[in-house]
Design a protein around this motif. Structure first.
Motif, short mmCIF file in Angstrom:
data_model
loop_
_atom_site.label_atom_id
_atom_site.label_comp_id
_atom_site.label_asym_id
_atom_site.label_seq_id
_atom_site.Cartn_x
_atom_site.Cartn_y
_atom_site.Cartn_z
N SER A 46 46.98 42.30 45.67
CA SER A 46 45.34 42.08 45.45
C SER A 46 45.23 40.60 46.17
O SER A 46 44.12 40.84 46.85
N THR A 49 44.84 41.38 50.06
CA THR A 49 43.77 42.28 50.57
C THR A 49 42.61 41.72 50.33
O THR A 49 41.62 42.44 50.51
N GLN A 51 40.97 41.22 47.40
CA GLN A 51 40.54 41.60 46.28
C GLN A 51 40.40 40.46 45.03
O GLN A 51 39.45 40.50 44.24
N VAL A 66 41.77 37.94 57.68
CA VAL A 66 41.45 38.67 56.91
C VAL A 66 40.48 37.98 55.76
O VAL A 66 39.16 38.25 55.52
#
Length: 71
Positions: A46, A49, A51, A66
Motif C-alpha cells: 500500500s 503504490t 495508497q 511515483v
C-alpha cells in the motif's frame, strides 16, 4: 537506472529515523516479501503504490517518482 527505488519509508506512523528504511531493486533482480500474519506485507505494498503515505518517503519506478511525501 533502478526499476524500483524507495527512500525513507516507514510502516508505522511517526516512526523514528532508525525505523525507516531505503532499498533498491536492480534490473533482473527478483524480490520476495515474507512474513507472519500482521507483519506489514500488505501495508508495504500500500505504501509502495501510494495508497498509504509514509511521511517523508519517496518511491520511484524506472526513475519516475511515483510519490514524494513531504515531512
Amino acid at each position: 537506472m533502478k526499476p524500483l527505488t524507495v527512500r525513507n519509508l516507514a510502516l508505522v506512523r511517526d516512526a523514528p529515523d532508525d525505523r525507516r528504511f531505503d532499498f533498491e531493486v536492480s534490473p533482473g533482480e527478483i524480490i520476495v516479501v515474507l512474513g507472519r500474519n500482521g507483519s506489514g506485507k500488505s501495508l508495504l505494498v500500500s505504501c509502495l503504490t501510494g495508497q498509504r503515505v509514509s511521511r517523508g518517503a519517496s518511491v520511484a519506478v524506472c526513475g519516475h517518482e511515483v510519490f514524494h511525501s513531504r515531512s
